[in-house]
Design an enzyme around this catalytic site. Structure first.
Site, short mmCIF file in Angstrom:
data_model
loop_
_atom_site.label_atom_id
_atom_site.label_comp_id
_atom_site.label_asym_id
_atom_site.label_seq_id
_atom_site.Cartn_x
_atom_site.Cartn_y
_atom_site.Cartn_z
N PHE A 118 -65.76 -18.89 64.65
CA PHE A 118 -66.71 -19.55 65.92
C PHE A 118 -67.89 -18.73 66.10
O PHE A 118 -68.06 -17.54 65.44
CB PHE A 118 -65.82 -19.35 66.98
CG PHE A 118 -65.33 -20.75 67.70
CD1 PHE A 118 -64.29 -21.74 67.28
CD2 PHE A 118 -66.03 -21.18 68.99
CE1 PHE A 118 -64.27 -22.77 67.64
CE2 PHE A 118 -65.82 -22.36 69.27
CZ PHE A 118 -64.63 -23.30 69.02
N GLN A 231 -75.18 -22.22 80.46
CA GLN A 231 -75.06 -22.50 78.98
C GLN A 231 -75.41 -23.75 78.53
O GLN A 231 -74.66 -24.88 79.09
CB GLN A 231 -73.63 -22.01 78.47
CG GLN A 231 -73.49 -22.11 76.99
CD GLN A 231 -72.39 -21.32 76.44
OE1 GLN A 231 -71.30 -21.85 76.83
NE2 GLN A 231 -72.55 -20.51 75.90
N HIS A 233 -75.10 -26.22 75.40
CA HIS A 233 -74.20 -26.25 74.05
C HIS A 233 -75.09 -26.89 73.37
O HIS A 233 -75.75 -27.99 73.32
CB HIS A 233 -72.94 -26.95 74.21
CG HIS A 233 -72.03 -26.66 73.34
ND1 HIS A 233 -72.14 -27.33 72.13
CD2 HIS A 233 -70.88 -26.11 72.93
CE1 HIS A 233 -71.21 -27.03 70.92
NE2 HIS A 233 -70.24 -26.55 71.91
N LEU A 243 -69.49 -33.69 74.14
CA LEU A 243 -69.58 -32.43 73.27
C LEU A 243 -69.15 -32.90 72.02
O LEU A 243 -68.13 -33.39 71.51
CB LEU A 243 -68.49 -31.42 74.10
CG LEU A 243 -68.41 -29.93 73.07
CD1 LEU A 243 -69.86 -29.32 73.48
CD2 LEU A 243 -67.25 -29.16 73.65
N GLU A 246 -68.32 -27.00 68.89
CA GLU A 246 -68.42 -25.64 67.81
C GLU A 246 -67.60 -25.58 66.57
O GLU A 246 -68.00 -25.27 65.26
CB GLU A 246 -68.60 -24.45 68.46
CG GLU A 246 -69.38 -23.44 67.87
CD GLU A 246 -69.59 -22.36 68.88
OE1 GLU A 246 -70.33 -22.31 69.80
OE2 GLU A 246 -69.18 -21.30 68.58
N ARG A 277 -74.78 -19.39 71.12
CA ARG A 277 -75.08 -20.83 71.52
C ARG A 277 -76.62 -20.91 72.12
O ARG A 277 -77.34 -21.63 72.02
CB ARG A 277 -73.92 -21.43 72.70
CG ARG A 277 -72.78 -21.75 71.98
CD ARG A 277 -71.97 -22.07 72.95
NE ARG A 277 -70.74 -22.62 72.41
CZ ARG A 277 -69.74 -22.82 73.01
NH1 ARG A 277 -69.39 -22.80 74.32
NH2 ARG A 277 -68.50 -23.31 72.17
N HIS A 348 -73.47 -27.18 79.46
CA HIS A 348 -71.85 -27.03 79.15
C HIS A 348 -71.13 -26.26 79.99
O HIS A 348 -69.87 -26.29 80.39
CB HIS A 348 -71.98 -26.66 77.76
CG HIS A 348 -70.75 -26.26 77.29
ND1 HIS A 348 -69.72 -27.53 77.03
CD2 HIS A 348 -69.97 -25.28 76.47
CE1 HIS A 348 -68.56 -27.12 76.29
NE2 HIS A 348 -68.78 -25.93 76.15
N ARG A 389 -72.06 -16.82 76.92
CA ARG A 389 -70.59 -17.02 76.71
C ARG A 389 -70.53 -17.34 75.12
O ARG A 389 -71.05 -18.18 74.64
CB ARG A 389 -69.79 -17.96 77.64
CG ARG A 389 -68.59 -18.21 76.90
CD ARG A 389 -67.70 -18.94 77.94
NE ARG A 389 -68.02 -20.34 77.94
CZ ARG A 389 -67.41 -21.39 76.95
NH1 ARG A 389 -66.32 -20.87 76.01
NH2 ARG A 389 -67.77 -22.58 76.99
#
Ligand code: FAD
Length: 575
Positions: A118, A231, A233, A243, A246, A277, A348, A389
């Site tokens: 990730f 955030q 994304h 979405l 990821e 991100r 996001h 994050r």
């Protein structure tokens, strides 16, 4: 008036994990859990890619210290490191506990829980259930809750936190079914009300993510922390914004510009598509601005880039990320086995929120706590994510801090009596509020104002920000806010009046948006997701601190809270 030892607002991962912990710790406590949706329709159910935890199933060299370092570096050194240490040390145990509860994680051939790569994580440590991880976890939690006898109020909308003399005493809630208003008093109130993606016009969040808990906290005179850190994304499906996890890049997909290049080589050569991100979203935005985006007809200069999965092959796509394939197919008619997906950044996640200590108790100032008030999950700021994050750390935060907050509440309420409240007064005020919304005879419709507001936030407080742009945004936002008292509702009834809920949610969006813009204007540096074109560098000398913003209709006051640094001294952040 209803009474509960504990009332929890929010039935997502954080609220339900806390409720379960309280019921497990002390089954004699009377716990109520309220959600404006059914709990299993909380946004947590939509979480796709996974939950991070050091299990060493795929990578034996992983360690909680490495997870902590990745998280702190990812946060651009704004995370509180004591909270990060708790998060990463507890991760292994909470994932095993979830599996014992019945969560069906994806497996390695030898039967152990599978783990994938990730963004921003230096080891393969994200556990998953295909790309439906939130669904798998939330359903098990809610089943367990029901078995434990927690009282669930589904489709009740909480519209006020009752806070008197620095103590939380309960909430006022509205039954969406029939318009009944009820005052709940409790020895402890917990907010787990999730994020606020709907403040913006393009978001991966569901329609219920309107920041109600944040707005109610702010209106009660309590601060919100680090609201400037929103955030984006990198891979929202164009044009709908939903979405594309990821996990798709974790499994090997490429980001490609109009020239056919994997442009991440220019921005994060060591991590490529798996950079954090904030960096990846800025890279995509820069490519689009430089004319290397793509149009729907395939020509250059358009509003999106490609996410290319084709080299992964049908079998891997269909077994590891089947839901993402389905989304692109259903929503924009793309078959990702044979065609690249059009993507661009989408709002996001909320790094900021209600400030809490590591037991989930809410702060009223840098040095004081609020009696009887707790928060966890996306609506809280503990702060493990700081300025940015890492993917798969949010589900982890919800479970770890949901559990810790539940344990802390179970102990806290032992010493606390039921508070005194003038229920009739709160009931009258709430009734007046609803009546005046119903009776308003204005010229505006809710969706007109909401659209103008969301466009304003998107245009003036997006991926890149500057003093001039944000000041203009605040001025426009004030104008739009004035229209709220001239909004007209068509439905004057009590039965399933969704217009009333939308009107109340719009009030929340407006307060939260103003807190975001004002906090952002005051942070004159670039850090994590907060990228300023007029202050392009991180400024540790002046801004290695958390923002605390206090709302009042007359204006917002800004204060600051120090960052807790334990083992990782701030360094330049490069990937
Ligand atoms: C599409 C998507 C995919 C994601 N994928 C991942 C992932 O793979 N890994 C990861 O770590 N994170 C992921 N995230 C982030 C993560 O899912 C969320 O941050 C997390 O689930 C939030 O959980 P929560 O319990 O704090 O809030 P939520 O799950 O949002 O629940 C909020 C609850 O509060 C209730 N509520 C709100 N306001 C009121 C009110 N006024 N009255 C009554 N009830 C109210 C709602 O009904 C709901 O029950 C993803 C997020 C999205 C949007």
């Amino acid at each position: 008036m209803i009474e509960h030892d504990v009332i929890i607002v929010g039935g997502g991962l954080a609220g339900s994990r806390a409720a379960l912990e309280i019921a497990r710790t002390n089954p004699t406590l009377n716990v109520g859990l309220v959600a404006k949706t059914h709990p299993i329709r909380s946004h947590s159910v939509a979480a796709q890619g996974g939950i991070a935890a050091v299990l060493q199933n795929v990578d034996p060299n992983d360690s909680w210290e490495a997870h902590a370092f990745d998280t702190v570096k990812g946060s651009d050194y704004l995370a509180d490191q004591d909270a990060v240490e708790i998060l990463t040390q507890a991760a292994t145990g909470v994932v095993i506990d979830l599996e014992h509860m019945g969560v069906l994680f994806s497996r390695l051939p030898d039967g152990r829980i599978a783990q994938r790569a990730f963004g921003g994580h230096s080891h393969d440590r994200t556990c998953y259930a295909a790309d439906k991880t939130g669904h798998a976890i939330l359903h098990e939690l809610i089943c367990n809750l029901m078995a434990q006898g927690v009282t669930i109020y589904d489709e009740w909308y909480v519209l006020r936190l009752i806070l008197e003399d620095g103590q939380a005493k309960g909430v006022v809630m509205y039954h969406i079914l029939d318009g009944e208003l009820v005052v709940v008093r409790a020895k402890a109130v917990m907010f787990a009300t999730g994020g606020y993606g709907r403040v913006y016009n393009t978001t991966s969040n569901d329609y219920a993510c309107t920041g109600d808990g944040l707005a109610m906290t702010a209106m009660a005179g309590l601060p919100l922390e680090d609201m400037e850190f929103v955030q984006f994304h990198p891979t929202g499906l164009y044009p709908v914004g939903v979405l594309i996890s990821e996990a798709v890049r974790g499994e090997g997909a490429y980001l490609i510009n109009s020239e056919g290049q994997r442009f991440m080589a220019d921005y994060a050569p060591s991590r490529m598509e798996l950079a954090p991100r904030d960096i990846t979203s800025r890279a995509i935005t820069r490519e689009i601005r430089a004319g290397r985006g793509i149009h729907p007809d395939g020509s250059a200069g358009g509003p999106f880039v490609y996410l290319d999965l084709r080299h992964m092959g049908q079998e891997k796509i269909m077994s590891r990320v089947p839901f993402c394939w389905e989304e692109a197919h259903r929503l924009v008619g793309i078959d990702a086995v044979h065609e690249p997906m059009p993507v661009r950044p989408t709002v996001h996640y909320s790094m900021g929120g209600i400030p809490v200590n590591t037991n989930g108790q809410v702060r009223r100032s840098p040095s004081e706590l609020v009696e009887g008030f707790f928060a966890a999950g996306e609506s809280a700021c503990v702060s493990v994510h700081g300025a940015n994050r890492l993917g798969s750390n949010s589900l982890l935060e919800c479970v770890v801090y949901g559990q810790r907050t539940g344990a802390a509440i179970a102990e806290y309420v032992q010493q606390r009596k039921f508070p005194e409240i003038d229920a009739a007064l709160y009931l009258r005020e709430a009734t007046d509020q609803i009546e005046s919304l119903l009776n308003q005879t204005g010229e505006y419709r809710i969706d007109q104002i909401r659209q103008a507001y969301q466009d304003c936030m998107t245009n003036y407080c997006g991926v890149f920000r500057s003093d001039e742009i944000m000041r203009e945004g605040i001025a426009q936002l004030k104008e739009i806010q004035k229209q709220y008292s001239h909004v007209r509702l068509d439905d004057k009834g009590k039965c399933w009046n969704t217009e009333i809920i939308e009107a109340l949610e719009l009030r929340s969006l407006m307060i939260v948006g103003e807190m975001i813009l004002t906090s952002a204007l005051n942070r004159r540096e670039s850090r994590g997701s907060h990228a300023r074109e007029d202050y392009t560098d991180r400024d540790d000398a002046n801004f290695l601190k958390h923002t605390l913003a206090y709302y009042s209709p007359a204006g917002i006051d800004i204060n600051y809270l120090p960052v807790t640094i334990t083992r990782f001294q701030p360094q330049e952040r490069k990937y």
